[in-house]
Scaffold this motif. Sequence first.
Motif, PDB file in Angstrom:
ATOM      1  N   SER A 189       0.856  -1.180   0.000  1.00  0.00           N
ATOM      2  CA  SER A 189       0.000   0.000   0.000  1.00  0.00           C
ATOM      3  C   SER A 189       0.895   1.233   0.000  1.00  0.00           C
ATOM      4  CB  SER A 189      -0.954   0.013   1.204  1.00  0.00           C
ATOM      5  OG  SER A 189      -0.257   0.220   2.418  1.00  0.00           O
ATOM      6  N   ILE A 190       0.391   2.283  -0.627  1.00  0.00           N
ATOM      7  CA  ILE A 190       1.157   3.516  -0.800  1.00  0.00           C
ATOM      8  C   ILE A 190       0.365   4.663  -0.185  1.00  0.00           C
ATOM      9  CG2 ILE A 190       2.378   4.974  -2.441  1.00  0.00           C
ATOM     10  CD1 ILE A 190       3.258   2.001  -2.437  1.00  0.00           C
ATOM     11  N   GLU A 191       1.007   5.391   0.715  1.00  0.00           N
ATOM     12  CA  GLU A 191       0.319   6.447   1.466  1.00  0.00           C
ATOM     13  C   GLU A 191       0.749   7.821   0.948  1.00  0.00           C
ATOM     14  OE1 GLU A 191      -1.566   4.475   3.133  1.00  0.00           O
ATOM     15  OE2 GLU A 191      -0.179   2.804   2.883  1.00  0.00           O
ATOM     16  N   ALA A 204       5.655   3.653   1.670  1.00  0.00           N
ATOM     17  CA  ALA A 204       5.238   2.406   1.032  1.00  0.00           C
ATOM     18  C   ALA A 204       5.188   1.339   2.105  1.00  0.00           C
ATOM     19  CB  ALA A 204       6.204   2.009  -0.079  1.00  0.00           C
ATOM     20  N   THR A 205       4.120   0.557   2.114  1.00  0.00           N
ATOM     21  CA  THR A 205       3.873  -0.433   3.165  1.00  0.00           C
ATOM     22  C   THR A 205       3.833  -1.828   2.571  1.00  0.00           C
ATOM     23  OG1 THR A 205       2.437   1.229   4.196  1.00  0.00           O
ATOM     24  CG2 THR A 205       2.353  -1.008   5.092  1.00  0.00           C
ATOM     25  N   LEU A 206       4.607  -2.751   3.124  1.00  0.00           N
ATOM     26  CA  LEU A 206       4.556  -4.151   2.727  1.00  0.00           C
ATOM     27  C   LEU A 206       3.397  -4.814   3.459  1.00  0.00           C
ATOM     28  CD1 LEU A 206       5.800  -6.703   1.379  1.00  0.00           C
ATOM     29  CD2 LEU A 206       7.244  -6.923   3.427  1.00  0.00           C
ATOM     30  N   LYS A 207       2.565  -5.529   2.702  1.00  0.00           N
ATOM     31  CA  LYS A 207       1.365  -6.124   3.279  1.00  0.00           C
ATOM     32  C   LYS A 207       1.522  -7.635   3.424  1.00  0.00           C
ATOM     33  CE  LYS A 207      -2.637  -4.648   1.921  1.00  0.00           C
ATOM     34  NZ  LYS A 207      -3.894  -4.377   1.182  1.00  0.00           N
ATOM     35  N   VAL A 237       3.314   6.275 -11.054  1.00  0.00           N
ATOM     36  CA  VAL A 237       2.016   5.651 -11.303  1.00  0.00           C
ATOM     37  C   VAL A 237       0.926   6.208 -10.396  1.00  0.00           C
ATOM     38  CG1 VAL A 237       0.735   3.472 -11.111  1.00  0.00           C
ATOM     39  CG2 VAL A 237       2.970   3.512 -12.242  1.00  0.00           C
ATOM     40  N   VAL A 238       1.194   6.301  -9.102  1.00  0.00           N
ATOM     41  CA  VAL A 238       0.135   6.645  -8.143  1.00  0.00           C
ATOM     42  C   VAL A 238      -0.404   8.062  -8.324  1.00  0.00           C
ATOM     43  CG1 VAL A 238      -0.446   6.901  -5.701  1.00  0.00           C
ATOM     44  CG2 VAL A 238       0.860   4.898  -6.473  1.00  0.00           C
ATOM     45  N   PRO A 239       0.427   9.108  -8.413  1.00  0.00           N
ATOM     46  CA  PRO A 239      -0.145  10.456  -8.613  1.00  0.00           C
ATOM     47  C   PRO A 239      -0.986  10.562  -9.881  1.00  0.00           C
ATOM     48  CG  PRO A 239       2.144  10.614  -7.915  1.00  0.00           C
ATOM     49  CD  PRO A 239       1.891   9.172  -8.235  1.00  0.00           C
ATOM     50  N   THR A 254      -3.373   3.705  -1.491  1.00  0.00           N
ATOM     51  CA  THR A 254      -3.362   2.961  -2.745  1.00  0.00           C
ATOM     52  C   THR A 254      -2.866   1.545  -2.501  1.00  0.00           C
ATOM     53  OG1 THR A 254      -2.908   4.958  -4.036  1.00  0.00           O
ATOM     54  CG2 THR A 254      -2.383   2.846  -5.065  1.00  0.00           C
ATOM     55  N   GLU A 255      -3.650   0.565  -2.929  1.00  0.00           N
ATOM     56  CA  GLU A 255      -3.223  -0.825  -2.859  1.00  0.00           C
ATOM     57  C   GLU A 255      -2.820  -1.269  -4.259  1.00  0.00           C
ATOM     58  OE1 GLU A 255      -6.385  -3.000  -1.051  1.00  0.00           O
ATOM     59  OE2 GLU A 255      -6.005  -2.156   0.933  1.00  0.00           O
TER      60      GLU A 255
END
Length: 368
Positions: A189-191, A204-207, A237-239, A254-255
Amino acid sequence: MKSNLAIIGASYLQLPLIKKAKDMGYVTHVFAWAAGDVGETEADYFYPISIIERDAILEKCREIGICGICSIASDLAMLTVNYVANALGLTGNSMEATRKSTNKHLMRQTFEANGDPSPRSLEVDADTNLSALRLNYPIIVKPTDRSGSRGIFKLDSPFGLEEAVQAAMTESFEKKALIEEFADGQEYSIEYISYKGQHHFLAATLKFTTGAPHFIETGHREPAPLSEQTLQRIQAVVPHALDSLGLENGASHTELKIDDCGHIRLIEIGGRMGGDCIGSDLVRYSTGYDFVRMVIEVACGYAPTFEQVERPRTVESRFIFTQDDLNAFEMLRREHPDKILKVVDYHPENIGHTTDSSNRAGCYIVEI
């Protein structure tokens, strides 16, 4: 004179938001169905109005005279947050952006129209002839408008499709389901925090999940072990996807998945802070930035403050599902209590009864 801040939701997920707002000098006005949740007593003022009663909340907010309205970790709450913000001329996102970011089918249509990388999918309801669908397995079946791992199924063949779709539609508010191609790869996930259309990467978070068939989250690590090159591609990509959805203000979660070849596939984006302690705790511990404060600042029309409030470190949230998980937590508490940064939620009576993210038996945060 102190300013009034409206907060939608009263569960333990909103507790960091309520406390932070009070620390910042705001008077907190919390709206939720009366259920004995912690936010009911923590708030300066509590109103027993369901979070879906948007017009009733709007009327009360007009009467109060609020400077901002916000919520964290709830897609459903954001429909009311942005409805009220738009009606009162406060900072928020448009209702079109809110609908796109809370309905997975509309989100996928938007991604496809704007060239954002995302799995192919189709929407089904009670009138859909499932036997006539041509599907490439494996697939994921999920409600169109829920979060928290509710009603999610992975199928490797047509066997069980009707049951999975029915279960997903039962969880859905609009009684519809999404059938999507299964995306291979590790999930992250991206914060982000956004203000007036400017998007700022935070973490960035590892799930970690239970895996198929339901993919209930078992823990998260920040910062995720990603190369600088991969992080740069994520930040391209995310923005773009946030712009596609029209999300301009506040937190976003964002997942996405990254496969062995480095291909990024967007799973979904929520126009709110990530739950499971990601936004409320992990971002602060791993980056030093006060994400909750930023959410309040943006809601009240101010640019977010990028000032480190503590030492960044590598952290994990860990969830308790089984007796073994509970034993591991108790052992860590006895032998290395200094590693436990926070015990967020603790309900050992739920051991062995977890069906989704809402009824796990506990959560705690550790330094790695």
